[in-house]
Design a protein around this motif. Sequence first.
Motif, short mmCIF file in Angstrom:
data_model
loop_
_atom_site.label_atom_id
_atom_site.label_comp_id
_atom_site.label_asym_id
_atom_site.label_seq_id
_atom_site.Cartn_x
_atom_site.Cartn_y
_atom_site.Cartn_z
N ARG A 6 36.96 1.84 35.47
CA ARG A 6 38.38 1.89 35.83
C ARG A 6 39.02 3.22 35.44
NH1 ARG A 6 40.95 -3.98 34.51
NH2 ARG A 6 39.69 -5.13 35.99
N GLY A 7 38.24 4.15 34.91
CA GLY A 7 38.76 5.45 34.56
C GLY A 7 39.36 5.54 33.17
N ARG A 8 39.18 4.50 32.37
CA ARG A 8 39.71 4.52 31.01
C ARG A 8 38.69 5.16 30.07
NH1 ARG A 8 41.45 -1.62 31.52
NH2 ARG A 8 43.33 -1.32 32.74
N ALA A 9 39.18 5.81 29.06
CA ALA A 9 38.29 6.45 28.08
C ALA A 9 37.69 5.40 27.16
CB ALA A 9 39.06 7.48 27.27
N GLN A 10 36.40 5.55 26.85
CA GLN A 10 35.73 4.68 25.89
C GLN A 10 35.51 5.45 24.61
OE1 GLN A 10 32.10 3.65 27.97
NE2 GLN A 10 32.87 1.60 28.31
N ASP A 11 35.67 4.78 23.50
CA ASP A 11 35.44 5.41 22.21
C ASP A 11 34.40 4.59 21.47
OD1 ASP A 11 35.47 6.87 19.94
OD2 ASP A 11 37.59 6.62 19.53
N ARG A 12 33.16 4.98 21.59
CA ARG A 12 32.07 4.22 21.00
C ARG A 12 31.94 4.48 19.49
NH1 ARG A 12 29.47 1.70 25.09
NH2 ARG A 12 29.64 2.66 27.12
N ALA A 13 32.74 5.38 18.96
CA ALA A 13 32.69 5.68 17.53
C ALA A 13 33.59 4.73 16.74
CB ALA A 13 33.11 7.12 17.29
N ARG A 14 34.22 3.78 17.41
CA ARG A 14 35.15 2.87 16.76
C ARG A 14 34.71 1.42 16.96
NH1 ARG A 14 37.10 6.52 13.94
NH2 ARG A 14 38.27 8.15 14.95
N VAL A 15 35.04 0.58 15.98
CA VAL A 15 34.81 -0.85 16.08
C VAL A 15 36.18 -1.51 16.10
CG1 VAL A 15 33.84 -2.91 14.99
CG2 VAL A 15 32.67 -0.71 14.76
N ALA A 16 36.52 -2.14 17.20
CA ALA A 16 37.81 -2.82 17.31
C ALA A 16 37.65 -4.25 16.79
CB ALA A 16 38.28 -2.82 18.75
N ALA A 17 38.22 -4.53 15.63
CA ALA A 17 38.05 -5.84 15.01
C ALA A 17 38.65 -6.95 15.85
CB ALA A 17 38.68 -5.84 13.61
N GLY A 18 39.56 -6.63 16.74
CA GLY A 18 40.17 -7.63 17.60
C GLY A 18 39.35 -7.94 18.85
N GLN A 19 38.31 -7.17 19.08
CA GLN A 19 37.47 -7.36 20.26
C GLN A 19 36.21 -8.13 19.85
OE1 GLN A 19 38.14 -6.34 23.47
NE2 GLN A 19 40.16 -5.79 22.69
N ASP A 20 36.15 -9.40 20.24
CA ASP A 20 35.05 -10.27 19.81
C ASP A 20 33.69 -9.71 20.19
OD1 ASP A 20 34.21 -12.79 18.55
OD2 ASP A 20 33.43 -13.23 20.57
N HIS A 21 33.57 -9.13 21.39
CA HIS A 21 32.26 -8.62 21.81
C HIS A 21 31.80 -7.44 20.95
CE1 HIS A 21 35.14 -6.19 24.13
NE2 HIS A 21 34.22 -5.25 24.11
N VAL A 23 32.68 -6.93 17.73
CA VAL A 23 32.36 -7.50 16.41
C VAL A 23 31.01 -8.20 16.47
CG1 VAL A 23 33.07 -9.16 14.66
CG2 VAL A 23 34.78 -7.71 15.76
N ARG A 24 30.78 -8.98 17.53
CA ARG A 24 29.51 -9.70 17.70
C ARG A 24 28.34 -8.72 17.81
NH1 ARG A 24 29.20 -11.50 22.83
NH2 ARG A 24 31.34 -12.19 22.60
N TYR A 25 28.51 -7.64 18.58
CA TYR A 25 27.46 -6.63 18.74
C TYR A 25 27.11 -6.02 17.39
CZ TYR A 25 25.29 -2.15 19.66
OH TYR A 25 24.43 -1.07 19.63
N GLU A 26 28.12 -5.62 16.64
CA GLU A 26 27.88 -4.97 15.34
C GLU A 26 27.24 -5.95 14.37
OE1 GLU A 26 27.47 -1.62 13.39
OE2 GLU A 26 28.57 -1.65 15.29
N ALA A 27 27.67 -7.21 14.39
CA ALA A 27 27.10 -8.23 13.50
C ALA A 27 25.63 -8.46 13.82
CB ALA A 27 27.88 -9.54 13.63
N ASP A 28 25.29 -8.57 15.11
CA ASP A 28 23.89 -8.75 15.51
C ASP A 28 23.06 -7.53 15.15
OD1 ASP A 28 24.49 -11.25 16.53
OD2 ASP A 28 24.59 -10.57 18.62
N LYS A 29 23.62 -6.36 15.36
CA LYS A 29 22.91 -5.11 15.07
C LYS A 29 22.58 -4.98 13.59
CE LYS A 29 23.68 -0.15 15.32
NZ LYS A 29 24.66 0.89 15.65
#
Length: 59
Positions: A6-21, A23-29
């Motif tokens: 959609r043209g939005r910038a992604q910031d993969r250097a951040r973990v958004a605690a409000g975003q369940d996916h 948090v789940r990714y980081e927990a599994d990792k």
Amino acid sequence: MSQTNRGRAQDRARVAAGQDHEVRYEADKEGVSKADVKDAVHEVGNSRNKVEQKLEEGR
């Protein structure tokens, strides 16, 4: 920073605690619970590197 379809910038250097996916990714990792990830984000901020360091200290 990369862009989403959609043209939005992604910031993969951040973990958004409000975003369940994110948090789940980081927990599994890291092999921890989602609550541990959220606690780490609240303690050290949302920097992915700092969160991962905090989670590794707890092991």
